[in-house]
Design an enzyme around this catalytic site. Structure first.
Site, mmCIF file in Angstrom:
data_model
loop_
_atom_site.group_PDB
_atom_site.id
_atom_site.type_symbol
_atom_site.label_atom_id
_atom_site.label_comp_id
_atom_site.label_asym_id
_atom_site.label_seq_id
_atom_site.Cartn_x
_atom_site.Cartn_y
_atom_site.Cartn_z
ATOM 1 N N LYS A 137 11.436 24.183 -6.438
ATOM 2 C CA LYS A 137 11.572 23.169 -5.382
ATOM 3 C C LYS A 137 10.501 22.095 -5.568
ATOM 4 C CE LYS A 137 14.727 25.327 -2.969
ATOM 5 N NZ LYS A 137 16.095 24.816 -2.974
ATOM 6 N N ASP A 164 -12.099 -0.225 -3.939
ATOM 7 C CA ASP A 164 -12.663 -1.099 -4.978
ATOM 8 C C ASP A 164 -12.068 -2.506 -4.964
ATOM 9 O OD1 ASP A 164 -10.283 -0.064 -5.885
ATOM 10 O OD2 ASP A 164 -10.897 0.027 -7.979
ATOM 11 N N GLY A 165 -10.786 -2.633 -4.593
ATOM 12 C CA GLY A 165 -10.196 -3.970 -4.479
ATOM 13 C C GLY A 165 -10.924 -4.774 -3.406
ATOM 14 N N LYS A 175 3.167 37.507 -10.106
ATOM 15 C CA LYS A 175 2.998 36.536 -9.016
ATOM 16 C C LYS A 175 4.352 36.316 -8.355
ATOM 17 C CE LYS A 175 -0.989 33.745 -10.306
ATOM 18 N NZ LYS A 175 -1.716 33.384 -9.098
ATOM 19 N N SER A 176 4.374 36.319 -7.034
ATOM 20 C CA SER A 176 5.665 36.177 -6.360
ATOM 21 C C SER A 176 5.959 34.717 -6.011
ATOM 22 C CB SER A 176 5.691 37.025 -5.092
ATOM 23 O OG SER A 176 4.598 36.673 -4.287
ATOM 24 N N ARG A 232 -3.122 7.756 -7.247
ATOM 25 C CA ARG A 232 -2.499 7.073 -8.380
ATOM 26 C C ARG A 232 -3.438 7.088 -9.592
ATOM 27 N NH1 ARG A 232 -0.417 2.488 -5.653
ATOM 28 N NH2 ARG A 232 0.898 4.001 -4.631
ATOM 29 N N ARG A 277 9.481 31.504 -4.978
ATOM 30 C CA ARG A 277 9.756 30.125 -5.407
ATOM 31 C C ARG A 277 8.568 29.517 -6.164
ATOM 32 N NH1 ARG A 277 12.996 28.128 -0.045
ATOM 33 N NH2 ARG A 277 15.037 28.595 -0.876
ATOM 34 N N ASP A 321 -12.793 7.634 -5.065
ATOM 35 C CA ASP A 321 -12.936 7.175 -6.455
ATOM 36 C C ASP A 321 -13.917 6.019 -6.594
ATOM 37 O OD1 ASP A 321 -11.430 5.316 -5.126
ATOM 38 O OD2 ASP A 321 -9.897 5.128 -6.660
ATOM 39 N N ARG A 354 -21.615 -0.898 17.703
ATOM 40 C CA ARG A 354 -22.688 -0.476 18.620
ATOM 41 C C ARG A 354 -24.084 -0.653 18.005
ATOM 42 N NH1 ARG A 354 -19.686 4.362 22.071
ATOM 43 N NH2 ARG A 354 -18.221 2.901 23.045
ATOM 44 N N GLY A 393 -5.944 0.380 1.662
ATOM 45 C CA GLY A 393 -5.267 1.498 2.331
ATOM 46 C C GLY A 393 -6.091 2.004 3.504
ATOM 47 N N ARG A 431 -2.936 -5.749 2.643
ATOM 48 C CA ARG A 431 -3.213 -6.194 1.273
ATOM 49 C C ARG A 431 -2.938 -7.699 1.310
ATOM 50 N NH1 ARG A 431 -4.341 -1.120 -1.286
ATOM 51 N NH2 ARG A 431 -3.043 0.463 -0.326
ATOM 52 N N THR A 471 -11.711 4.981 1.534
ATOM 53 C CA THR A 471 -10.463 5.209 0.803
ATOM 54 C C THR A 471 -10.268 6.709 0.665
ATOM 55 O OG1 THR A 471 -9.389 5.065 -1.361
ATOM 56 C CG2 THR A 471 -11.745 4.773 -1.358
ATOM 57 N N ILE A 472 -9.042 7.164 0.827
ATOM 58 C CA ILE A 472 -8.820 8.612 0.733
ATOM 59 C C ILE A 472 -8.962 9.102 -0.711
ATOM 60 C CG2 ILE A 472 -7.335 8.699 2.774
ATOM 61 C CD1 ILE A 472 -4.931 9.040 0.866
ATOM 62 N N ASP A 473 -9.000 8.170 -1.675
ATOM 63 C CA ASP A 473 -8.974 8.568 -3.093
ATOM 64 C C ASP A 473 -10.301 9.100 -3.632
ATOM 65 O OD1 ASP A 473 -6.335 7.915 -3.304
ATOM 66 O OD2 ASP A 473 -6.680 5.903 -4.092
HETATM 67 P P1 ATP Z 1 -7.458 1.480 -1.690
HETATM 68 O O1 ATP Z 1 -8.426 2.204 -2.600
HETATM 69 O O2 ATP Z 1 -7.170 2.232 -0.469
HETATM 70 O O3 ATP Z 1 -6.239 0.966 -2.407
HETATM 71 P P2 ATP Z 1 -8.576 -1.140 -1.971
HETATM 72 O O4 ATP Z 1 -9.662 -1.842 -1.247
HETATM 73 O O5 ATP Z 1 -8.845 -0.862 -3.429
HETATM 74 O O6 ATP Z 1 -8.239 0.175 -1.163
HETATM 75 P P3 ATP Z 1 -6.647 -3.204 -2.642
HETATM 76 O O7 ATP Z 1 -5.302 -3.478 -2.112
HETATM 77 O O8 ATP Z 1 -6.830 -3.036 -4.101
HETATM 78 O O9 ATP Z 1 -7.209 -1.959 -1.821
HETATM 79 O O10 ATP Z 1 -7.621 -4.403 -2.204
HETATM 80 C C1 ATP Z 1 -7.689 -4.810 -0.847
HETATM 81 C C2 ATP Z 1 -7.710 -6.309 -0.768
HETATM 82 O O11 ATP Z 1 -8.887 -6.817 -1.404
HETATM 83 C C3 ATP Z 1 -6.564 -7.023 -1.469
HETATM 84 O O12 ATP Z 1 -5.388 -7.032 -0.693
HETATM 85 C C4 ATP Z 1 -7.131 -8.421 -1.630
HETATM 86 O O13 ATP Z 1 -7.025 -9.160 -0.433
HETATM 87 C C5 ATP Z 1 -8.613 -8.131 -1.888
HETATM 88 N N1 ATP Z 1 -8.872 -8.209 -3.337
HETATM 89 C C6 ATP Z 1 -8.606 -7.294 -4.287
HETATM 90 N N2 ATP Z 1 -8.939 -7.741 -5.508
HETATM 91 C C7 ATP Z 1 -9.418 -8.995 -5.336
HETATM 92 C C8 ATP Z 1 -9.926 -10.015 -6.200
HETATM 93 N N3 ATP Z 1 -10.011 -9.838 -7.513
HETATM 94 N N4 ATP Z 1 -10.343 -11.163 -5.647
HETATM 95 C C9 ATP Z 1 -10.266 -11.359 -4.318
HETATM 96 N N5 ATP Z 1 -9.793 -10.459 -3.450
HETATM 97 C C10 ATP Z 1 -9.390 -9.283 -3.937
#
Ligand code: ATP
Length: 328
Positions: A251, A106-107, A218-219, A176, A167, A134, A28, A14, A75, A130-132
């Site tokens: 709402k 982390d991905g 509380k309003s 998530r 409201r 985490d 740079r 993301g 992704r 990442t904005i999360d």
């Molecule tokens: P965000 O926290 O914003 O979701 P993220 O880095 O966790 O960011 P992901 O979509 O989970 O976002 O991972 C980014 C990319 O990293 C994936 O699209 C994929 O290309 C790669 N990736 C994730 N997991 C694996 C894995 N197990 N092996 C290889 N590549 C991976």
């Protein structure tokens, strides 16, 4: 240790405000140290598609203030396969690249670590983007501060209209698996309740506290719901409450993707600059398979392996407790 000569930089997962200041710092710092820099478009997809270009100091002019990422992000499923990784490796080697900075969550780090274990001749350094908020190893991640400020600005506006009409608003924010934005925004906006993925809050408990708020004159009331809350969607929660809490016009607002955009805050510009600078210096020092992060206002490195194993957002119980007392 072989001397580093050329690095590549990419943003993945993301997008997060602060990625651009980080890219600028990477480019740079590298050029200052006599390295060549290649920008990779669309994250790992760009490694596979050979979608890369040579960068210079002017490639990153006037981007400090821009949200999103000039390198684009994606992704990328093929990078999860051995075949995809091999193509990426061959493309990098053909360009003489021996160091890689990955900015993401982390991905992204999981992919970087797998890649680096397969092909250790390319050093990798992660930057938490990442904005999360985490990731283990950094108290703050790039984009979290800006996103939280964006949420606060939106909720302040909702509070004005909520108050004018007596409201009760349910506001869904991003997160998530992480309630970090919800918790900080909730404290900052005086939310009456916050529902987080890390903490089970019974709907009955929520109803009791909202009724107590009414009794205390509380309003308006605001309940922030992180999108990963265990009760399901924000509409379901609002419906369940509506049956029990009368005299409130209820709402629902889902803030959605506006939370990702916008010019990075001062904090994220400085953090992005510090982390990008540190990532390149770490590569020059011969480090690999690590991430740079902020701890106690110092930039430190953590092994990616450790960061990924420890990965779990620890809910700040003290903040939650304080929020509950201050919103009475
Ligand atoms: P965000 O926290 O914003 O979701 P993220 O880095 O966790 O960011 P992901 O979509 O989970 O976002 O991972 C980014 C990319 O990293 C994936 O699209 C994929 O290309 C790669 N990736 C994730 N997991 C694996 C894995 N197990 N092996 C290889 N590549 C991976």
């Amino acid at each position: 240790m072989q001397k580093l000569s050329k690095i590549a930089v990419l943003t993945s997962g993301g997008d997060a405000p602060g990625m651009n200041p980080c890219i600028r710092a990477v480019v740079r710092t590298a050029i200052y140290n006599g390295l060549q820099v290649t920008g990779v478009r669309q994250g790992y997809q760009g490694l596979i598609d050979n979608n890369m270009y040579e960068m210079n100091n002017r490639s990153v002019s006037n981007i400090l203030n821009l949200g999103g990422t000039i390198l684009k992000t994606a992704r990328c499923l093929p990078f999860r396969t051995d075949e995809g990784m091999e193509i990426a490796y061959n493309n990098l080697r053909a360009r003489g690249i021996d160091g890689l900075v990955v900015i993401g969550g982390d991905g992204t780090f999981t992919g970087a670590l797998r890649f680096s274990k397969k092909y250790p001749d390319i050093a990798v350094m992660g930057v938490p983007g990442t904005i999360d908020n985490d990731l283990y190893g950094s108290t703050y991640t790039l984009g979290f501060d800006t996103a939280t400020n964006t949420v606060i600005e939106a909720i302040d506006k909702i509070r004005d209209t909520a108050d004018a009409h007596d409201r009760l608003f349910f506001i869904e924010v991003m997160g998530r698996d992480s309630g970090a934005i919800a918790l900080r925004a909730g404290i900052s906006c005086g939310a009456e309740a916050i529902l987080l993925p890390e903490k089970e809050t019974a709907i009955e408990e929520l109803i009791v506290s909202l009724k107590a708020g009414q009794y205390n004159k509380k309003s308006s009331s605001i309940v922030i719901v992180a999108e990963g809350d265990k009760h399901g969607g924000v509409y379901d929660i609002a419906k369940a409450v509506e049956k029990e809490v009368k005299n409130y016009d209820i709402k629902v607002t889902i803030l959605g993707h506006l939370q990702r955009g916008g010019s990075p805050s001062s904090f994220d510009r400085i953090l992005g600059s510090r982390l990008g600078y540190a990532a390149v210096n770490a590569l020059i020092a011969g480090k690999t398979q690590q991430m740079v992060g902020l701890q106690a206002n110092n930039i430190v490195s953590t092994d990616l392996e450790e960061a990924l194993n420890q990965h779990e957002f620890k809910l700040e119980d003290d903040l939650m407790q304080m929020m509950e007392i201050l919103s009475i």
